[in-house]
Design a protein around this motif. Structure first.
Motif, short mmCIF file in Angstrom:
data_model
loop_
_atom_site.label_atom_id
_atom_site.label_comp_id
_atom_site.label_asym_id
_atom_site.label_seq_id
_atom_site.Cartn_x
_atom_site.Cartn_y
_atom_site.Cartn_z
N ALA A 37 8.95 23.41 -2.02
CA ALA A 37 7.53 23.76 -1.89
C ALA A 37 6.65 22.78 -2.67
O ALA A 37 5.62 22.31 -2.17
CB ALA A 37 7.28 25.19 -2.35
N GLY A 38 7.06 22.47 -3.89
CA GLY A 38 6.27 21.54 -4.72
C GLY A 38 6.21 20.15 -4.13
O GLY A 38 5.15 19.51 -4.09
N VAL A 39 7.35 19.66 -3.64
CA VAL A 39 7.39 18.31 -3.06
C VAL A 39 6.58 18.30 -1.75
O VAL A 39 5.86 17.34 -1.48
CB VAL A 39 8.83 17.83 -2.85
N LEU A 40 6.66 19.36 -0.96
CA LEU A 40 5.85 19.43 0.26
C LEU A 40 4.36 19.45 -0.07
O LEU A 40 3.54 18.93 0.69
CB LEU A 40 6.23 20.65 1.10
N GLY A 41 3.99 20.02 -1.22
CA GLY A 41 2.59 19.97 -1.66
C GLY A 41 2.14 18.54 -1.90
O GLY A 41 1.03 18.14 -1.52
N VAL A 42 3.02 17.73 -2.52
CA VAL A 42 2.71 16.32 -2.77
C VAL A 42 2.63 15.55 -1.44
O VAL A 42 1.69 14.77 -1.21
CB VAL A 42 3.74 15.68 -3.73
N VAL B 223 0.82 -1.22 0.00
CA VAL B 223 0.00 0.00 0.00
C VAL B 223 0.85 1.26 0.00
O VAL B 223 0.63 2.18 -0.78
CB VAL B 223 -0.96 0.00 1.22
N LEU B 224 1.84 1.34 0.88
CA LEU B 224 2.58 2.58 1.10
C LEU B 224 3.70 2.82 0.10
O LEU B 224 4.12 3.96 -0.09
CB LEU B 224 3.12 2.62 2.52
N GLU B 225 4.18 1.77 -0.52
CA GLU B 225 5.25 1.92 -1.51
C GLU B 225 4.85 2.92 -2.60
O GLU B 225 5.64 3.75 -3.03
CB GLU B 225 5.59 0.56 -2.12
N GLU B 226 3.61 2.86 -3.03
CA GLU B 226 3.13 3.75 -4.09
C GLU B 226 3.18 5.21 -3.64
O GLU B 226 3.57 6.09 -4.40
CB GLU B 226 1.70 3.36 -4.49
N ASN B 227 2.78 5.48 -2.38
CA ASN B 227 2.83 6.85 -1.86
C ASN B 227 4.26 7.39 -1.90
O ASN B 227 4.50 8.50 -2.35
CB ASN B 227 2.33 6.90 -0.41
N VAL B 228 5.19 6.59 -1.38
CA VAL B 228 6.58 7.03 -1.28
C VAL B 228 7.18 7.19 -2.68
O VAL B 228 7.89 8.16 -2.95
CB VAL B 228 7.39 6.05 -0.42
N ARG B 229 6.88 6.27 -3.57
CA ARG B 229 7.42 6.37 -4.93
C ARG B 229 6.95 7.65 -5.60
O ARG B 229 7.71 8.32 -6.31
CB ARG B 229 7.01 5.14 -5.74
N GLN B 230 5.71 8.04 -5.37
CA GLN B 230 5.18 9.27 -5.97
C GLN B 230 5.94 10.50 -5.44
O GLN B 230 6.26 11.42 -6.20
CB GLN B 230 3.68 9.40 -5.69
N GLU C 207 12.26 7.01 6.09
CA GLU C 207 13.63 7.47 5.82
C GLU C 207 13.81 7.83 4.35
O GLU C 207 14.53 8.78 4.03
CB GLU C 207 14.63 6.40 6.25
N ARG C 208 13.15 7.11 3.46
CA ARG C 208 13.22 7.46 2.03
C ARG C 208 12.58 8.82 1.78
O ARG C 208 13.12 9.64 1.03
CB ARG C 208 12.54 6.38 1.18
N VAL C 209 11.43 9.06 2.42
CA VAL C 209 10.76 10.37 2.29
C VAL C 209 11.68 11.47 2.81
O VAL C 209 11.87 12.51 2.17
CB VAL C 209 9.40 10.39 3.02
N GLU C 210 12.28 11.24 3.97
CA GLU C 210 13.17 12.26 4.55
C GLU C 210 14.35 12.54 3.62
O GLU C 210 14.72 13.69 3.40
CB GLU C 210 13.68 11.81 5.91
N ARG C 211 14.92 11.49 3.04
CA ARG C 211 16.08 11.66 2.15
C ARG C 211 15.74 12.55 0.95
O ARG C 211 16.49 13.46 0.61
CB ARG C 211 16.55 10.28 1.67
N VAL C 212 14.59 12.28 0.30
CA VAL C 212 14.25 13.07 -0.89
C VAL C 212 13.86 14.50 -0.53
O VAL C 212 14.17 15.43 -1.27
CB VAL C 212 13.18 12.40 -1.79
N GLU D 236 9.04 10.45 -4.29
CA GLU D 236 10.38 10.37 -4.89
C GLU D 236 10.36 10.88 -6.33
O GLU D 236 11.28 11.60 -6.76
CB GLU D 236 10.89 8.92 -4.84
N GLN D 237 9.33 10.54 -7.09
CA GLN D 237 9.22 11.02 -8.46
C GLN D 237 9.05 12.54 -8.50
O GLN D 237 9.66 13.22 -9.34
CB GLN D 237 8.05 10.34 -9.18
N ALA D 238 8.25 13.07 -7.59
CA ALA D 238 8.06 14.53 -7.52
C ALA D 238 9.38 15.23 -7.22
O ALA D 238 9.71 16.26 -7.82
CB ALA D 238 7.01 14.88 -6.46
N ALA D 239 10.16 14.65 -6.31
CA ALA D 239 11.44 15.25 -5.93
C ALA D 239 12.48 15.13 -7.03
O ALA D 239 13.39 15.95 -7.13
CB ALA D 239 11.96 14.61 -4.65
N ALA D 240 12.35 14.11 -7.88
CA ALA D 240 13.32 13.87 -8.94
C ALA D 240 13.00 14.67 -10.21
O ALA D 240 13.83 14.73 -11.13
CB ALA D 240 13.39 12.38 -9.27
N ALA D 241 11.82 15.27 -10.27
CA ALA D 241 11.45 16.03 -11.47
C ALA D 241 12.43 17.18 -11.69
O ALA D 241 12.97 17.74 -10.74
CB ALA D 241 10.02 16.57 -11.32
#
Length: 197
Positions: free
Chosen positions: A93-98, A73-80, A133-138, A82-87
């Motif tokens: 601000a944009g990543v915090l919106g996501v 369930v949560l992998e999809e949230n975190v991946r999204q 930790e992945r969320v914090e890293r990105v 990570e994708q927002a941060a990698a854009a």
């Protein structure tokens, strides 16, 4: 001679056999997303099976434990996130919106962001810590030098504080409160929406 009791089989989902495995898995993930969104990571697994319309045995055939369900369930949230941060044009601000969008959508995602601070020993919470930790890293990679959240613990403390404000019976109310919390912390946040690429 086996005695049939009327009504006992009526509550048991029909056995659709091995051909139904992919459909059952998808139904379980969808049900887990809903149940976890409503009640967090500690929601009963039996409620997930019930909502998916399958027996608990089917749930355990697909997911051996709570950690495996949470991961799906949560992998999809975190991946999204990570994708927002990698854009290419990503900003904090944009990543915090996501991140804020996911907070308004799911109690499980809120649990995930608090997992790092909690001393829980269950597999689900260990997995949640790794995702947190992945969320914090990105997020940390997007914090500009000198930003008010650049301090060692400030970023995730701010996220935890904002997530604590996510209450309300409607999505609109939860979003209003998230934005108010960021405003009180004097942190700019982009539009509260999912990352669509």
């Amino acid at each position: 001679m086996t005695q049939h009791h009327p009504g006992t089989d009526e509550h048991r989902p029909a056995n659709r056999g091995p051909a139904a495995a992919p459909r059952n898995r998808a139904a379980l993930i969808a049900a887990a997303r809903e149940i976890f969104a409503e009640d967090g990571l500690d929601a009963p697994l039996s409620a997930i099976a019930r909502r998916a319309g399958v027996g608990q045995g089917v749930l355990y055939r697909h997911f051996p434990d709570r950690a495996a369900v949470a991961a799906a369930v949560l992998e999809e949230n975190v991946r999204q996130i990570e994708q927002a941060a990698a854009a290419e044009d990503a900003t904090l601000a944009g990543v915090l919106g996501v991140v804020s969008w996911h907070l308004t959508e799911s109690a499980a995602f809120i649990s995930l962001l608090h997992a790092g601070a909690a001393d829980r020993r269950s597999g689900a919470h260990a997995y949640a810590r790794a995702l947190s930790e992945r969320v914090e890293r990105v997020l940390r990679a997007r914090v500009p030098a000198g930003h008010r959240l650049a301090g060692a613990d400030d970023l995730m403390l701010a996220v935890a504080m904002v997530s604590g404000a996510v209450t309300g019976p409607t999505r609109e109310e939860r979003e209003r409160r998230v934005l108010a919390a960021w405003r009180l912390l004097a942190v700019e946040v982009g539009p509260v929406r999912p990352f669509t690429g």
